[in-house]
Design an enzyme around this catalytic site. Structure first.
Site, PDB file in Angstrom:
ATOM      1  N   ARG A 100      50.527  35.352  39.671  1.00  0.00           N
ATOM      2  CA  ARG A 100      49.873  36.403  39.140  1.00  0.00           C
ATOM      3  C   ARG A 100      50.555  37.575  38.772  1.00  0.00           C
ATOM      4  O   ARG A 100      51.226  38.135  39.635  1.00  0.00           O
ATOM      5  CB  ARG A 100      48.743  36.866  40.393  1.00  0.00           C
ATOM      6  CG  ARG A 100      47.922  38.316  40.032  1.00  0.00           C
ATOM      7  CD  ARG A 100      47.257  38.595  41.350  1.00  0.00           C
ATOM      8  NE  ARG A 100      46.156  37.859  40.789  1.00  0.00           N
ATOM      9  CZ  ARG A 100      44.771  38.146  41.290  1.00  0.00           C
ATOM     10  NH1 ARG A 100      44.398  39.473  42.055  1.00  0.00           N
ATOM     11  NH2 ARG A 100      43.535  37.314  41.009  1.00  0.00           N
ATOM     12  N   HIS A 127      42.039  35.236  33.086  1.00  0.00           N
ATOM     13  CA  HIS A 127      41.832  35.090  34.458  1.00  0.00           C
ATOM     14  C   HIS A 127      41.017  33.722  34.374  1.00  0.00           C
ATOM     15  O   HIS A 127      39.916  33.399  34.971  1.00  0.00           O
ATOM     16  CB  HIS A 127      41.084  35.969  35.297  1.00  0.00           C
ATOM     17  CG  HIS A 127      41.057  35.781  36.789  1.00  0.00           C
ATOM     18  ND1 HIS A 127      41.881  34.932  37.375  1.00  0.00           N
ATOM     19  CD2 HIS A 127      40.504  36.805  37.585  1.00  0.00           C
ATOM     20  CE1 HIS A 127      41.765  35.196  38.519  1.00  0.00           C
ATOM     21  NE2 HIS A 127      40.928  36.168  38.788  1.00  0.00           N
ATOM     22  N   GLN A 130      39.487  32.088  37.726  1.00  0.00           N
ATOM     23  CA  GLN A 130      37.979  32.649  38.165  1.00  0.00           C
ATOM     24  C   GLN A 130      36.980  32.033  37.390  1.00  0.00           C
ATOM     25  O   GLN A 130      36.025  31.674  38.189  1.00  0.00           O
ATOM     26  CB  GLN A 130      38.218  34.047  37.599  1.00  0.00           C
ATOM     27  CG  GLN A 130      37.020  34.801  37.909  1.00  0.00           C
ATOM     28  CD  GLN A 130      36.631  34.906  39.453  1.00  0.00           C
ATOM     29  OE1 GLN A 130      37.473  35.264  40.077  1.00  0.00           O
ATOM     30  NE2 GLN A 130      35.367  34.570  39.875  1.00  0.00           N
ATOM     31  N   ASP A 210      32.266  42.797  36.137  1.00  0.00           N
ATOM     32  CA  ASP A 210      33.747  43.141  36.816  1.00  0.00           C
ATOM     33  C   ASP A 210      33.999  44.725  36.836  1.00  0.00           C
ATOM     34  O   ASP A 210      33.177  45.419  36.155  1.00  0.00           O
ATOM     35  CB  ASP A 210      34.648  42.249  35.995  1.00  0.00           C
ATOM     36  CG  ASP A 210      36.053  42.294  36.468  1.00  0.00           C
ATOM     37  OD1 ASP A 210      36.062  42.511  37.689  1.00  0.00           O
ATOM     38  OD2 ASP A 210      37.164  41.995  35.820  1.00  0.00           O
ATOM     39  N   CYS A 250      33.176  38.757  39.935  1.00  0.00           N
ATOM     40  CA  CYS A 250      34.285  38.067  40.198  1.00  0.00           C
ATOM     41  C   CYS A 250      35.113  38.730  41.533  1.00  0.00           C
ATOM     42  O   CYS A 250      35.649  37.994  42.219  1.00  0.00           O
ATOM     43  CB  CYS A 250      35.529  37.993  39.288  1.00  0.00           C
ATOM     44  SG  CYS A 250      35.936  39.707  38.557  1.00  0.00           S
ATOM     45  N   ARG A 278      36.081  29.664  44.415  1.00  0.00           N
ATOM     46  CA  ARG A 278      37.452  29.693  43.931  1.00  0.00           C
ATOM     47  C   ARG A 278      38.255  28.617  44.701  1.00  0.00           C
ATOM     48  O   ARG A 278      39.007  27.618  43.995  1.00  0.00           O
ATOM     49  CB  ARG A 278      38.194  30.976  44.127  1.00  0.00           C
ATOM     50  CG  ARG A 278      37.559  32.152  43.756  1.00  0.00           C
ATOM     51  CD  ARG A 278      37.626  32.134  42.447  1.00  0.00           C
ATOM     52  NE  ARG A 278      39.362  32.026  41.747  1.00  0.00           N
ATOM     53  CZ  ARG A 278      40.028  33.224  41.887  1.00  0.00           C
ATOM     54  NH1 ARG A 278      39.600  34.422  42.008  1.00  0.00           N
ATOM     55  NH2 ARG A 278      41.223  32.890  41.636  1.00  0.00           N
TER      56      ARG A 278
HETATM   57  N1   CP Z   1      38.517  37.659  41.782  1.00  0.00           N
HETATM   58  C1   CP Z   1      39.719  37.557  42.042  1.00  0.00           C
HETATM   59  O1   CP Z   1      40.599  37.073  41.375  1.00  0.00           O
HETATM   60  O2   CP Z   1      40.240  38.277  43.059  1.00  0.00           O
HETATM   61  P1   CP Z   1      41.326  38.768  43.988  1.00  0.00           P
HETATM   62  O3   CP Z   1      42.017  39.803  43.207  1.00  0.00           O
HETATM   63  O4   CP Z   1      41.009  39.194  45.438  1.00  0.00           O
HETATM   64  O5   CP Z   1      42.408  37.432  44.034  1.00  0.00           O
HETATM   65  N1  NVA Z   2      39.657  42.451  35.899  1.00  0.00           N
HETATM   66  C1  NVA Z   2      40.222  42.691  37.162  1.00  0.00           C
HETATM   67  C2  NVA Z   2      39.827  41.343  38.114  1.00  0.00           C
HETATM   68  C3  NVA Z   2      40.273  41.226  39.291  1.00  0.00           C
HETATM   69  C4  NVA Z   2      40.243  39.934  39.947  1.00  0.00           C
HETATM   70  C5  NVA Z   2      41.665  43.033  37.186  1.00  0.00           C
HETATM   71  O1  NVA Z   2      42.332  42.445  36.463  1.00  0.00           O
HETATM   72  O2  NVA Z   2      41.844  43.823  38.145  1.00  0.00           O
END
Ligand code: CP
Ligand code: NVA
Length: 294
Positions: A100, A127, A130, A210, A250, A278
């Site tokens: 990530r 993502h 997700q 989101d 999400c 997930r």
């Molecule tokens: N939805 C998601 O990826 O959550 P986190 O940022 O908590 O991993």
């Molecule tokens: N769009 C959000 C998703 C978090 C899971 C971000 O990138 O912060």
């Protein structure tokens, strides 16, 4: 040739649908697979995470494997070691690398040099993990995926892009509704872009939203909240969707911003199932990708 999972397009349509079916089996019997017995998976988090971190770490353990979780600043990467060298060294120890980070190009570069699968656990652009959980949640809620209509309402961000890219491959039609200036750039062919949120959700089976301020977007938070205010998913918007429509998010959520508290905790959401899913969906992915490496 090592297969990665960076945008989600690496899976053929039939593999995607089969993966969701496999996730259903794994959810019903979480300890049935020992696909990672005696193997390890590196999980690199350069940005915060709750769901991704827990679901991957627990999921690897449930598959009999050992998760090596590496936080921001823990790798020599933070002191200038290259992505290339990091990829080569990790590949000598683990059977897959999850990462990530912000820049999507970093994940592509890591994958370029890794000889084990690289899994995108979120970048600013995509993502895909997700969306595997999202499809599993829809399959559970409706008993099918083909022909469902999903309306994403809000910021045209990484989650919107991955939904638009992946969900249609499983037969889900995607509409993205965002205000001018926050719309999805480079929308995949077939994506419906409808600026008016009330028009966008008509006949939708699923309303998805989101956060308005993604990780890395903090400097524009005030402008985002102002522009996106008409795009809140609340009971009134849900009432405009198809009968029996559900709400997804999400997470993390900001109740009162992109979603109202009554939807977030109400009877028409599947958001908490979605968060659990997930783990099951990613286990199916890990099973598939790890089966392809020696
Ligand atoms: N939805 C998601 O990826 O959550 P986190 O940022 O908590 O991993
Ligand atoms: N769009 C959000 C998703 C978090 C899971 C971000 O990138 O912060």
């Amino acid at each position: 040739m090592t297969r990665h999972f960076i945008t989600g397009e690496e899976l053929a349509d039939d593999e995607l649908v089969a993966l969701i079916e496999r996730a259903i089996e794994l959810k019903a019997s979480p300890l049935q697979s020992r696909a990672l017995a005696g193997r390890s998976v590196a999980l690199v988090f350069e940005r915060p995470s709750t769901r991704t971190r827990i679901s991957f770490e627990v999921g690897v353990g449930e598959l009999g494997g050992h998760p090596v979780v590496l936080g921001a600043g823990e790798l020599q990467l933070s002191r200038g070691e290259s992505l290339r060298d990091t990829a080569i060294v990790c590949s000598r120890h683990v059977c897959a690398i999850g990462i990530r980070t912000g820049p999507h190009a970093d994940v592509e570069e890591l994958a370029c040099y890794a000889t084990v699968p690289v899994i995108n656990m979120l970048t600013a652009a995509h993502h895909p993990c997700q969306v595997l959980a999202d499809l599993l949640t829809l399959r559970e809620a409706f008993g099918r995926l083909e022909g469902l209509r999903l309306a994403y309402v809000g910021d045209g961000n990484n989650v919107a892009r991955s939904l638009a890219l992946i969900a249609p491959r499983a037969g889900v039609e995607v509409t993205v509704s965002s205000p001018s200036g926050y719309s999805l750039d480079d929308p995949p062919p077939g994506t419906r872009l409808v600026e008016d949120p009330r028009a966008a959700v008509a006949e939708a089976d699923v309303l998805y939203t989101d956060v308005w301020v993604s990780m890395g977007d903090e400097s524009t938070a005030a402008a985002r909240r102002a522009a996106l205010a008409p795009y809140r998913v609340d009971e009134a918007l849900l009432d405009r969707a198809a009968p029996g429509a559900i709400a997804l998010h999400c997470l993390p959520a900001h109740a009162g911003e992109e979603i109202s508290a009554d939807v977030l905790y109400g009877p028409r959401q599947r958001i908490w199932d979605q968060a659990e899913n997930r783990r099951h969906a990613q286990k199916a992915l890990l099973e598939l990708l790890s089966s392809e490496v020696a």
